[in-house]
Design an enzyme around this catalytic site. Structure first.
Site, mmCIF file in Angstrom:
data_model
loop_
_atom_site.group_PDB
_atom_site.id
_atom_site.type_symbol
_atom_site.label_atom_id
_atom_site.label_comp_id
_atom_site.label_asym_id
_atom_site.label_seq_id
_atom_site.Cartn_x
_atom_site.Cartn_y
_atom_site.Cartn_z
ATOM 1 N N ASP A 123 4.969 13.869 16.406
ATOM 2 C CA ASP A 123 5.154 13.987 14.955
ATOM 3 C C ASP A 123 3.806 14.196 14.260
ATOM 4 O O ASP A 123 3.488 13.523 13.277
ATOM 5 C CB ASP A 123 5.846 12.733 14.410
ATOM 6 C CG ASP A 123 6.433 12.963 13.009
ATOM 7 O OD1 ASP A 123 6.616 14.139 12.629
ATOM 8 O OD2 ASP A 123 6.708 11.973 12.306
ATOM 9 N N LEU A 137 0.813 -1.215 0.000
ATOM 10 C CA LEU A 137 0.000 0.000 0.000
ATOM 11 C C LEU A 137 0.848 1.267 0.000
ATOM 12 O O LEU A 137 0.446 2.294 -0.550
ATOM 13 C CB LEU A 137 -0.915 0.015 1.236
ATOM 14 C CG LEU A 137 -1.969 -1.087 1.323
ATOM 15 C CD1 LEU A 137 -2.740 -0.980 2.631
ATOM 16 C CD2 LEU A 137 -2.918 -1.009 0.143
ATOM 17 N N GLY A 138 2.013 1.214 0.642
ATOM 18 C CA GLY A 138 2.848 2.407 0.719
ATOM 19 C C GLY A 138 4.194 2.080 1.325
ATOM 20 O O GLY A 138 4.401 1.039 1.940
ATOM 21 N N ARG A 139 5.134 3.005 1.135
ATOM 22 C CA ARG A 139 6.493 2.791 1.631
ATOM 23 C C ARG A 139 6.983 4.101 2.225
ATOM 24 O O ARG A 139 6.803 5.171 1.649
ATOM 25 C CB ARG A 139 7.401 2.343 0.487
ATOM 26 C CG ARG A 139 8.832 2.088 0.901
ATOM 27 C CD ARG A 139 9.677 1.656 -0.287
ATOM 28 N NE ARG A 139 9.364 0.308 -0.736
ATOM 29 C CZ ARG A 139 8.747 0.020 -1.863
ATOM 30 N NH1 ARG A 139 8.338 1.013 -2.653
ATOM 31 N NH2 ARG A 139 8.504 -1.222 -2.209
ATOM 32 N N GLY A 140 7.569 4.045 3.416
ATOM 33 C CA GLY A 140 8.095 5.230 4.071
ATOM 34 C C GLY A 140 9.572 5.083 4.363
ATOM 35 O O GLY A 140 10.230 4.130 3.925
ATOM 36 N N GLY A 141 10.110 6.031 5.134
ATOM 37 C CA GLY A 141 11.530 6.004 5.433
ATOM 38 C C GLY A 141 11.915 4.878 6.361
ATOM 39 O O GLY A 141 13.075 4.478 6.403
ATOM 40 N N MET A 142 10.944 4.348 7.121
ATOM 41 C CA MET A 142 11.266 3.329 8.109
ATOM 42 C C MET A 142 10.591 1.991 7.826
ATOM 43 O O MET A 142 11.093 0.954 8.241
ATOM 44 C CB MET A 142 10.850 3.822 9.503
ATOM 45 C CG MET A 142 11.258 2.913 10.642
ATOM 46 S SD MET A 142 10.927 3.603 12.280
ATOM 47 C CE MET A 142 9.166 3.392 12.399
ATOM 48 N N ALA A 143 9.462 2.008 7.146
ATOM 49 C CA ALA A 143 8.683 0.778 7.025
ATOM 50 C C ALA A 143 7.909 0.738 5.723
ATOM 51 O O ALA A 143 7.812 1.724 4.996
ATOM 52 C CB ALA A 143 7.725 0.653 8.218
ATOM 53 N N GLU A 144 7.380 -0.466 5.443
ATOM 54 C CA GLU A 144 6.463 -0.679 4.334
ATOM 55 C C GLU A 144 5.127 -1.121 4.901
ATOM 56 O O GLU A 144 5.075 -1.807 5.920
ATOM 57 C CB GLU A 144 6.995 -1.772 3.394
ATOM 58 C CG GLU A 144 8.281 -1.411 2.679
ATOM 59 C CD GLU A 144 8.785 -2.554 1.809
ATOM 60 O OE1 GLU A 144 8.289 -3.687 1.989
ATOM 61 O OE2 GLU A 144 9.676 -2.324 0.972
#
Length: 626
Positions: A145, A18-25
């Protein structure tokens, strides 16, 4: 992540990314036990050996799992049983978090598409975020955050805060910087104390929420810069400007609320999320905002007015500006180029000597008078009206109707919200704001939180499951097994669930009794005597019974009809049992044997008798005498 297992924790199927970030998928998943969609967040494999990121990821699971609120993305489960094989052959466990799946988009996606929101829509979204923050702060958790990318807006309009990856308990909130002194958070939404590496508390989240609301209203954060450090410096030292500077249609009370939320000193801004939310609600309902918010706006307007005597503020072409935005600007008249000077230089010098210092004194007094009038106007405009304060009665524990009547009688407005509670009876007040025995303005709003009882759960679809499986599933959901009725059903084995009451997918309170109907594994034998052979076989087959056929010759029933069965009709037998039917057959024709004997003539015939022939065969004595 290419090495994703098909099943995590023995129950969670991992689906599309669904999505990918700086720390996790984040992957779409399915909880195979409960049959519901979930979101599965997995730490990136290249960070699996980084103690800092591991700590943040585990802390997110622990922090969010402790929070149960309608405006916070729920965490259902977490684990570390996904094993990733590195290029060198070493194996490392990858932690994951199983979360509520929200069918919607982040506020960041919404802003990317629309630019900015309408003021009242932005207010409504922020109210929901503040509601979530008020709850998390009461649980002792600071998010640290808050930003558009961490707020989901569902297709149904619901708003949910997510990503507690850097959240900490307030008791440990001093850990604002990492071991390498890197500031944690996102630069555009950092509070001044976060930017300086100081201790954070609930008020830091409120500053970040103010920055987020500023961007929802204007399409840009309150401070921009070439680098995160440049932006952080502005958070610490640059005063915020009213959002109406950048967008039309923003009411001045909303300007005041934003400026109060973005005060540099945490003691000068909102002290808790409920106060911030109350002022936003007042803006939305057209009521006066708090004195503190109006004071912040007055301070900004005063500072702008002082600066405006020497410098004009830049304009944006907006036709409508609030009092905090506007500042008087002293115009500098310039003569037209084709005009002749009215006095020669000698005449001007003579005029200046004649005026002497008196002219400068008069000019100074005029400026001071103008400033005084301006100050008086600002004070008159922003001065709070005289109000009557009264003591707020204690209504905690009272039924909602009784509490509302008591507060209304005292002169308060009442705003009620419902929240789940395992300890307070449904319909009774859990808490009130302002608290009992404090003073509040007459006509102000008292917010009541009313118990809706424990959180509802959805009755699962139990049809086709064994009784033991159904009971285990009900226990997992906090539901109670009620009565179990057994019925004969040809399609259901013994102790397999046919239906439930309440029915599947009904929302019920925890502890609700769920009655089940299960199969006995038996079936009533239909009566097929008198039916044709084909009809009887079809009837027995529909009852999930085997047919054994015998035939009997008879003239008492039409050929092909069933004349007998075993077991008899209406007997109860196990599913799949054999039933013997006897089918009528036409009787064979009867054959009679006839013996013909020769006739023996008499030795002394009588002349008087005439001889006759028998229709039957002759007698044997006649043939022997001739």
């Amino acid at each position: 992540m290419s090495d994703v297992p098909e099943l995590l924790g023995g129950r969670y199927e991992v689906g599309e990314l669904l999505g990918r970030g700086g720390m996790a998928e984040v992957h779409l998943g399915v909880d195979t036990r409960l049959g519901r969609p979930v979101a599965i967040k997995m730490l990136r494999s290249d960070l699996a050996r980084d103690a800092t990121f591991l700590g943040r990821f585990r802390r997110e699971a622990q922090s969010a799992a402790a929070l149960n609120h309608a405006s916070i993305v729920a965490v259902y489960d977490h684990g570390e049983d996904h094993v990733y094989t590195e290029s060198g052959g070493a194996k490392v466990n990858i932690p994951y978090i199983v979360m509520e799946y929200v069918d919607g988009r982040t506020l960041r996606d919404v802003l990317s598409e629309r630019g900015r929101l309408e003021p009242m829509e932005a207010v409504r979204v922020t109210e929901s975020v503040l509601d979530a923050l008020a709850y998390s702060h009461r649980q002792g958790i600071v998010h640290r955050d808050i930003k558009p990318a961490n707020v989901m807006v569902g297709e149904d309009g619901s708003v949910k805060v997510m990503d507690f990856g850097i959240a900490r308990a307030m008791a440990d909130a001093s850990a604002t910087v990492t071991a390498t002194q890197a500031v944690i958070g996102t630069a555009q939404y950092l509070s001044p104390e976060q930017a300086q590496g100081q201790t954070v508390d609930a008020r830091s989240d409120l500053y970040s929420a103010g920055c987020m609301l500023f961007e929802l209203l204007t399409g840009r954060p309150p401070f921009l810069g070439d680098s995160p450090v440049a932006i952080a410096y502005q958070h610490v030292g640059e005063p915020a400007v009213p959002p109406s500077r950048y967008a039309d249609g923003i009411p001045e009370d909303l300007d005041a609320v934003l400026l109060h939320a973005l005060e540099k000193s945490r003691d000068g801004r909102y002290q808790d999320a409920d106060d911030f939310r109350a002022d936003l609600q007042a803006v939305r309902l057209g009521r006066p905002v708090s004195v503190a918010a109006r004071s912040s706006a007055a301070a900004v307007a005063g500072a702008a007015a002082a600066a405006g005597m020497t410098e004009a503020l830049p304009t944006t072409g907006a036709a409508d500006h609030t009092a905090a935005w506007e500042a008087p600007v002293a115009p500098t008249p310039t003569p037209a180029e084709d005009e002749e000077p009215l006095l020669t230089r000698r005449e001007r010098q003579e005029e200046e000597r004649r005026r002497g210092p008196l002219a400068y004194i008069v000019l100074t007094l005029a400026v001071l008078a103008a400033l005084g009038l301006l100050g008086f106007g600002l004070v008159s405009y922003f001065a709070p009206p005289e109000v009557t304060t009264i003591t707020v009665p204690d209504v905690v524990g009272a039924p909602e109707d009784a509490a509302t009547a008591t507060l209304t009688q005292k002169g308060f407005e009442v705003d009620s919200v419902t929240a789940a509670s395992d300890t307070v009876e449904e319909g009774n007040v859990i808490s009130q704001d302002p608290e009992a025995n404090t003073t509040a303005e007459e006509g102000s709003t008292v917010r009541l939180t009313v118990s809706g009882g424990p959180d509802n759960v959805e009755v699962p679809d139990l049809a086709g499951r064994t009784l033991d499986e159904a009971k285990a599933l009900l226990d997992d959901l906090g539901l109670t097994l009620g009565t179990v009725d057994e019925v004969d059903d040809p399609d259901t084995d013994k102790d397999v669930v046919i239906s439930s009451e309440p029915s599947a997918r009904s929302d019920v309170k925890p502890g609700t009794r769920v009655d089940l109907t299960v199969g006995t594994g038996q079936v009533e034998v239909p009566n097929v005597v008198g039916m044709s052979q084909n009809e009887a076989q079809r009837e027995l087959s529909d009852a999930n019974l085997r047919v054994k056929t015998e035939y009997e010759q008879t003239g008492d029933a039409p050929e092909g009809d069933v004349i007998d069965q075993d077991p008899s009709g209406r007997d109860t037998v196990d599913i799949g049992s054999a039933v013997k039917i006897t089918v009528a057959q036409k009787e064979a024709p009867t054959v009679t044997a006839t013996t013909v004997s020769p006739t023996t003539p008499s030795e002394t015939p009588t002349t008087s008798e005439t001889p006759t022939t028998s229709e039957t065969s002759p007698s044997p004595s006649d043939s022997s005498s001739g």
